[in-house]
Design a protein around this motif. Sequence first.
Motif, PDB file in Angstrom:
ATOM      1  N   PRO A 199      -5.584 -16.220 -35.496  1.00 36.60           N
ATOM      2  CA  PRO A 199      -5.953 -17.490 -36.109  1.00 36.60           C
ATOM      3  C   PRO A 199      -5.057 -18.660 -36.148  1.00 36.60           C
ATOM      4  CG  PRO A 199      -5.526 -16.028 -37.807  1.00 36.60           C
ATOM      5  CD  PRO A 199      -5.257 -15.281 -36.448  1.00 36.60           C
ATOM      6  N   GLY A 248      -6.994 -19.345 -32.245  1.00 35.44           N
ATOM      7  CA  GLY A 248      -7.461 -20.541 -33.295  1.00 35.44           C
ATOM      8  C   GLY A 248      -7.644 -21.904 -32.674  1.00 35.44           C
ATOM      9  N   TRP A 258     -10.714 -24.271 -32.408  1.00 38.70           N
ATOM     10  CA  TRP A 258     -10.896 -25.785 -32.934  1.00 38.70           C
ATOM     11  C   TRP A 258     -11.149 -26.631 -31.846  1.00 38.70           C
ATOM     12  CZ3 TRP A 258      -8.624 -27.767 -37.790  1.00 38.70           C
ATOM     13  CH2 TRP A 258      -8.363 -28.960 -37.917  1.00 38.70           C
ATOM     14  N   VAL A 306     -12.957 -17.954 -36.156  1.00 37.08           N
ATOM     15  CA  VAL A 306     -12.307 -18.931 -36.651  1.00 37.08           C
ATOM     16  C   VAL A 306     -13.249 -20.102 -36.409  1.00 37.08           C
ATOM     17  CG1 VAL A 306     -10.313 -20.784 -35.975  1.00 37.08           C
ATOM     18  CG2 VAL A 306      -9.825 -18.480 -36.055  1.00 37.08           C
ATOM     19  N   LEU A 349      -4.346 -25.394 -38.856  1.00 35.47           N
ATOM     20  CA  LEU A 349      -4.768 -23.860 -38.994  1.00 35.47           C
ATOM     21  C   LEU A 349      -3.795 -23.289 -39.792  1.00 35.47           C
ATOM     22  CD1 LEU A 349      -6.099 -23.358 -35.153  1.00 35.47           C
ATOM     23  CD2 LEU A 349      -7.476 -23.249 -36.935  1.00 35.47           C
ATOM     24  N   LEU A 383      -9.082 -19.158 -44.397  1.00 37.67           N
ATOM     25  CA  LEU A 383      -9.187 -18.505 -42.929  1.00 37.67           C
ATOM     26  C   LEU A 383      -9.100 -17.186 -43.057  1.00 37.67           C
ATOM     27  CD1 LEU A 383      -9.877 -20.198 -40.240  1.00 37.67           C
ATOM     28  CD2 LEU A 383      -7.602 -20.285 -39.722  1.00 37.67           C
ATOM     29  N   TYR A 405      -9.208 -13.398 -41.353  1.00 38.43           N
ATOM     30  CA  TYR A 405      -9.210 -12.791 -39.667  1.00 38.43           C
ATOM     31  C   TYR A 405      -8.952 -11.330 -40.101  1.00 38.43           C
ATOM     32  CZ  TYR A 405      -3.793 -12.558 -40.213  1.00 38.43           C
ATOM     33  OH  TYR A 405      -2.927 -12.329 -40.681  1.00 38.43           O
TER      34      TYR A 405
END
Lengths: 332, 332
Positions: free
Chosen positions: A126, A131, A135, A162, A289, A298, A300
């Motif tokens: 992530p 990640g 984004w 993500v 991140l 976040l 994962y």
Amino acid sequence: MTTLNQQIIVKSFPTGWITEDNFSLISSPIPSIKNGQVLIKNDWLSLDPYMRGRLSNAKSYAKGVEIGQVMVGGTVGTVIESLSPKFKVGDQVAGSTGWQLYAVAEDIAIRKIDTSKVPSSAHLGPIGMPGVTAWKGLIVICDPKPGETVVVDAATGAVGSVVGQLAKARGCRVVGIAGGKAKCDYAINELNLDACIDHKSPNFQDDIKAALPQGIDCLYENVGGMVFDTLLSLMNPFARIAVCGLVSEYNVEPYSYTNVRSILINRLKIQGFIVNDDQSNIPGIMKSLYEELVNGRLKYKETIAHGLENAPKALIGLLKGENFGKQLVKLS
Amino acid sequence: MTTLNQQIIVKSFPTGWITEDNFSLISSPIPSIKNGQVLIKNDWLSLDPYMRGRLSNAKSYAKGVEIGQVMVGGTVGTVIESLSPKFKVGDQVAGSTGWQLYAVAEDIAIRKIDTSKVPSSAHLGPIGMPGVTAWKGLIVICDPKPGETVVVDAATGAVGSVVGQLAKARGCRVVGIAGGKAKCDYAINELNLDACIDHKSPNFQDDIKAALPQGIDCLYENVGGMVFDTLLSLMNPFARIAVCGLVSEYNVEPYSYTNVRSILINRLKIQGFIVNDDQSNIPGIMKSLYEELVNGRLKYKETIAHGLENAPKALIGLLKGENFGKQLVKLS
């Protein structure tokens, strides 16, 4: 030092699905380093869908691996020797040092990672390239507005998970697509998506339409094939599509798309991309991140194979969607 | 006044190809006008591929015509009565007043055209909506740089012929695609394109590849189907595609595209658009095109049908590519 390095080299290119026979595990001496280099003991190997494209002479977005060479791949590890002022023994580093236990790297080709608050493996997931990929496709290309509907397929994968969380944080309605009930349950209950549709269900076409009464404003496409073609028919006027992957097509003949006319009817903007096309904004995205992860925003999940020798099998599983979250190989 | 208006109304929607039976020619009294309106005697009717999409209940980028209503279409004509301070009798005007000899229009829905240096019909072609469409797709969306390779299909059509000439003026290498030797000869000899490939040739696939040794940087897509799918496989990394039309697919089942993966491999940017999505820049573009035409830098060709009653047949011909350049109907 009598320890030997272990490496997996590419023995042949697959036609269709990768097999374990396409790789060989070999032993070799651990190389010595020169000025400006470090020796790394790799702890984690990242497995990613793009690897299928490297095992081919066909034109793709990056040059393929050559037969007889070490298979490429992202890694995190520990510096055990250094002839660079930038790194000292014990530093945790990330790079793309390939499928091997020990690697020599130029100091400009690796980066130090902070493992004080997060596990080092997260730098392959992530808060690493997956990640950043999420984004860029979502925020830079699709740029969804609050209230818009975002669809992401491979929704529980390293990238997709993500994407979904970033889109939720932007105030979007997020519908995931994943393979099987367990992944869909995770997408809804843990990743907090608004809905998740199982693409393996015989009712997929009806289910996805029912889950999208307002159509799609942003599509983050990882999968291709029937799923992508179906979603094309559900796009709203002026919708945006980031094409990050087409993993369902990597091992088979190209899918035949019948909804291309949606590009015109709905005046879609579609952009294919890979994470490294523009490297200038990567450090800033990684920092953002990292903060999301450290602050608990976040989540994962990882699937871990143990031992370098199991990397080929794990890669094959990844390309078939057998992993759940980020597919890693633990090397030490 | 005993003169009657003549109008073509939509009697039914076609399934597949349009037939003349889908239309009816009727007579009706010439209507009177109210304040803010003008009465126009139409001189020219524009026929355009988008019209197929209006003859349908299927979702498209614009609402369809309704059964029993006058068929839509762009027109230029002469003001013969005016209750608007903006227009006087004798003014030449362009608008979208449909398939009829006389039309009532709100003064805000039409624009005065300058016919002192150009024929009025050019305002339906290179300096009208087709020209603006060409400009927007090429200049605004594709934005080709000098030395890049631009491909345009339907290269001798109302839109394509402007695309090719604008791209040449930008210093691009321009390869056209058209149906038949006569059109290709015109593209090379009159429009000054670098090459033109006949899509009706059995060697099309080989010919187009041979004409594109450097691949494609910008594609202006009007046609869709086999041609578009072939071109997708020839795109360069970071190439741009403006999707303006898919005319080969308007009357048949959707084509099955097998080269969609090029979007990812080459990180393509694709955008579908119609000319009216953003109207703010239309007047400026029209002014630029007018100057190009007046200064002899923009050539065009017209195919003219005579009489309103021949409009359906001419539209069918247009959709089959039987026209050569801009398809018009002369009404007076």
